[in-house]
Design a protein around this motif. Structure first.
Motif, PDB file in Angstrom:
ATOM      1  N   VAL A   2      52.390  31.691  37.730  1.00 23.63           N
ATOM      2  CA  VAL A   2      51.037  31.269  37.336  1.00 23.63           C
ATOM      3  C   VAL A   2      50.065  32.441  37.506  1.00 23.63           C
ATOM      4  N   ALA A   3      50.250  33.193  38.608  1.00 20.81           N
ATOM      5  CA  ALA A   3      49.386  34.357  38.845  1.00 20.81           C
ATOM      6  C   ALA A   3      49.548  35.362  37.714  1.00 20.81           C
ATOM      7  N   ASN A   4      50.793  35.487  37.258  1.00 22.28           N
ATOM      8  CA  ASN A   4      51.069  36.445  36.197  1.00 22.28           C
ATOM      9  C   ASN A   4      50.399  36.056  34.881  1.00 22.28           C
ATOM     10  N   ILE A   5      50.395  34.754  34.585  1.00 22.06           N
ATOM     11  CA  ILE A   5      49.748  34.287  33.347  1.00 22.06           C
ATOM     12  C   ILE A   5      48.255  34.583  33.420  1.00 22.06           C
ATOM     13  N   LEU A   6      47.684  34.298  34.586  1.00 18.81           N
ATOM     14  CA  LEU A   6      46.258  34.566  34.774  1.00 18.81           C
ATOM     15  C   LEU A   6      45.985  36.058  34.562  1.00 18.81           C
ATOM     16  N   LYS A   7      46.867  36.871  35.142  1.00 19.73           N
ATOM     17  CA  LYS A   7      46.714  38.320  35.026  1.00 19.73           C
ATOM     18  C   LYS A   7      46.758  38.748  33.556  1.00 19.73           C
ATOM     19  N   GLN A   8      47.699  38.178  32.813  1.00 22.90           N
ATOM     20  CA  GLN A   8      47.811  38.555  31.397  1.00 22.90           C
ATOM     21  C   GLN A   8      46.565  38.174  30.612  1.00 22.90           C
ATOM     22  N   ILE A   9      46.031  36.988  30.894  1.00 19.81           N
ATOM     23  CA  ILE A   9      44.833  36.555  30.176  1.00 19.81           C
ATOM     24  C   ILE A   9      43.680  37.509  30.466  1.00 19.81           C
ATOM     25  N   ILE A  10      43.526  37.879  31.723  1.00 16.73           N
ATOM     26  CA  ILE A  10      42.399  38.729  32.087  1.00 16.73           C
ATOM     27  C   ILE A  10      42.588  40.159  31.582  1.00 16.73           C
ATOM     28  N   GLN A  11      43.827  40.653  31.694  1.00 20.61           N
ATOM     29  CA  GLN A  11      44.061  42.037  31.272  1.00 20.61           C
ATOM     30  C   GLN A  11      43.875  42.218  29.773  1.00 20.61           C
ATOM     31  N   ASN A  12      44.274  41.206  29.005  1.00 16.01           N
ATOM     32  CA  ASN A  12      44.172  41.352  27.550  1.00 16.01           C
ATOM     33  C   ASN A  12      42.764  41.097  27.040  1.00 16.01           C
ATOM     34  N   HIS A  13      41.947  40.450  27.842  1.00 19.69           N
ATOM     35  CA  HIS A  13      40.594  40.125  27.404  1.00 19.69           C
ATOM     36  C   HIS A  13      39.605  40.636  28.431  1.00 19.69           C
ATOM     37  N   PRO A  14      39.040  41.785  28.148  1.00 20.54           N
ATOM     38  CA  PRO A  14      38.162  42.416  29.141  1.00 20.54           C
ATOM     39  C   PRO A  14      36.938  41.566  29.478  1.00 20.54           C
ATOM     40  N   LEU A  15      36.717  40.517  28.684  1.00 21.20           N
ATOM     41  CA  LEU A  15      35.519  39.711  28.938  1.00 21.20           C
ATOM     42  C   LEU A  15      35.794  38.531  29.874  1.00 21.20           C
ATOM     43  N   ALA A  16      36.678  38.717  30.804  1.00 22.62           N
ATOM     44  CA  ALA A  16      36.980  37.638  31.749  1.00 22.62           C
ATOM     45  C   ALA A  16      35.690  37.242  32.473  1.00 22.62           C
ATOM     46  N   SER A  17      35.626  35.966  32.834  1.00 22.39           N
ATOM     47  CA  SER A  17      34.382  35.492  33.450  1.00 22.39           C
ATOM     48  C   SER A  17      34.171  36.159  34.807  1.00 22.39           C
ATOM     49  N   GLU A  18      32.903  36.246  35.176  1.00 19.54           N
ATOM     50  CA  GLU A  18      32.566  36.894  36.443  1.00 19.54           C
ATOM     51  C   GLU A  18      33.222  36.178  37.612  1.00 19.54           C
ATOM     52  N   SER A  19      33.273  34.839  37.506  1.00 22.07           N
ATOM     53  CA  SER A  19      33.829  34.095  38.638  1.00 22.07           C
ATOM     54  C   SER A  19      35.312  34.419  38.823  1.00 22.07           C
ATOM     55  N   THR A  20      36.047  34.584  37.696  1.00 24.12           N
ATOM     56  CA  THR A  20      37.471  34.905  37.813  1.00 24.12           C
ATOM     57  C   THR A  20      37.654  36.318  38.344  1.00 24.12           C
ATOM     58  N   LYS A  21      36.788  37.227  37.886  1.00 19.91           N
ATOM     59  CA  LYS A  21      36.875  38.600  38.390  1.00 19.91           C
ATOM     60  C   LYS A  21      36.642  38.617  39.900  1.00 19.91           C
ATOM     61  N   ALA A  22      35.639  37.846  40.324  1.00 21.83           N
ATOM     62  CA  ALA A  22      35.331  37.791  41.749  1.00 21.83           C
ATOM     63  C   ALA A  22      36.504  37.200  42.522  1.00 21.83           C
ATOM     64  N   PHE A  23      37.126  36.195  41.917  1.00 20.22           N
ATOM     65  CA  PHE A  23      38.279  35.547  42.540  1.00 20.22           C
ATOM     66  C   PHE A  23      39.401  36.572  42.761  1.00 20.22           C
ATOM     67  N   CYS A  24      39.695  37.374  41.719  1.00 21.68           N
ATOM     68  CA  CYS A  24      40.768  38.369  41.822  1.00 21.68           C
ATOM     69  C   CYS A  24      40.428  39.419  42.873  1.00 21.68           C
ATOM     70  N   LYS A  25      39.170  39.840  42.859  1.00 23.04           N
ATOM     71  CA  LYS A  25      38.751  40.890  43.779  1.00 23.04           C
ATOM     72  C   LYS A  25      38.856  40.390  45.219  1.00 23.04           C
ATOM     73  N   GLU A  26      38.443  39.163  45.403  1.00 23.39           N
ATOM     74  CA  GLU A  26      38.460  38.591  46.747  1.00 23.39           C
ATOM     75  C   GLU A  26      39.866  38.675  47.360  1.00 23.39           C
ATOM     76  N   PHE A  27      40.852  38.241  46.570  1.00 24.50           N
ATOM     77  CA  PHE A  27      42.204  38.216  47.128  1.00 24.50           C
ATOM     78  C   PHE A  27      42.812  39.614  47.227  1.00 24.50           C
ATOM     79  N   ARG A  28      42.385  40.495  46.296  1.00 21.98           N
ATOM     80  CA  ARG A  28      42.907  41.863  46.360  1.00 21.98           C
ATOM     81  C   ARG A  28      42.374  42.538  47.631  1.00 21.98           C
TER      82      ARG A  28
END
Lengths: 185, 114
Positions: free
Chosen positions: A1-27
């Motif tokens: 599931v994490a990988n699917i999320l990653k693919q969606i975000i990587q292919n579309h640079p316009l990922a929502s701010e909340s999702t970006k924040a979510f990824c950053k938080e865990f990273r």
């Protein structure tokens, strides 16, 4: 599931701010998010599109315990998410998708033979091992025939199932066209 | 599977070697992968092959083969790198016994499937 999320975000640079924040938080924390966190994030990304298509390629390579759960979780995410699965025709998978329409894809003997010919022939970027095998086969017709016969026999009966999980995929995608020219060996 | 079979045969050095390898080609996909791993582990380049597979498996994003060549060339305490330190691309593919492929267009090096 994490990988699917990653693919969606990587292919579309316009990922929502909340999702970006979510990824950053865990990273930053160097911690894996929980499945529920991931599903929520995926859900919020999917909502931004009118239709989203996922193709889960080779579901059989996912650990058995998780196959059913993965599909169930994805199916429950959104009614605008359309799922399609490919898999080797293993009993567990067939059981899981009992009654679902599916397409059996087989490589024909001719397909496999063509593939072997191309590997034994001369191409750009071949490795030393490949070149040597090609030479051995070229110098020895009998050996070449044995290679072709053995590999064609071994791969015979190997097939891949294509399963449109969502009804929409089953009805709206002209399956033979989708597959045109994509035989899997 | 046809791919892994060809790669298995290609590790042989003589026609009789190929004939013998033909006799013992596995018929199941999983056995074919196992056979490839065994082949890797039986060679002198085992350590390098395992580093290739580790880099591909653990890298945060897909690596191009050039990036991988550089990653492999890094050793502790080194301060400079010259192109002579880089391992040949085709050699890297050979020692991984067919488990690794390089995409022609993107030059990404990744695990082969089926």
């Amino acid at each position: 599931v994490a990988n699917i999320l990653k693919q969606i975000i990587q292919n579309h640079p316009l990922a929502s701010e909340s999702t970006k924040a979510f990824c950053k938080e865990f990273r930053d924390k160097q911690r894996r998010p929980r499945l529920t966190n991931l599903i929520d994030a995926l859900q919020s990304e999917i909502r931004r599109y009118s239709k989203v298509f996922f193709v889960i390629d080779a579901l059989d390579e996912c650990p058995e315990d998780y196959q059913g759960r993965l599909i169930a979780e994805l199916e429950s995410i959104s009614s605008t998410l359309y799922l399609m699965v490919t898999s080797r025709p293993l009993d567990l998978i067939k059981h899981q998708f009992q009654g679902a329409c599916h397409l059996d894809i087989n490589a024909t003997d001719g397909d496999v033979q063509k593939y072997i010919d191309s590997r034994l022939g001369i191409r750009r970027g071949q490795t030393k091992n490949e070149i040597l095998l090609g030479q051995l086969a070229q110098d020895n017709r009998g050996l070449r025939d044995s290679i072709v016969e053995k590999i064609v026999t071994n791969t015979r009966g190997m097939s891949v199932l294509l399963i449109p999980v969502s009804d929409y995929c089953a009805h709206c995608i002209p399956i033979p066209q989708v597959l045109d020219g994509q035989a899997t060996y | 599977m046809a791919k892994l079979h060809i790669d298995s045969l290609a590790s042989q050095r003589s026609a009789s070697g190929v004939r013998n390898a033909l006799k013992s080609l596995p018929t199941e996909v999983n056995d074919t992968y196992d056979e490839a791993m065994k082949r890797i582990q039986s060679t002198v380049d085992r350590e390098l092959a395992e580093r290739v597979l580790s880099w591909i498996t653990y890298s945060r994003r897909p690596l191009s083969y050039k990036e991988l060549q550089h990653a492999l060339a890094v050793i502790p305490q080194m301060t400079d790198m010259i192109t002579e330190d880089l391992v040949d691309k085709c050699f890297l593919i050979d020692i991984c016994a067919g488990l690794v492929v390089v995409d022609d267009q993107s030059h990404i090096i990744r695990l082969a499937r089926k």
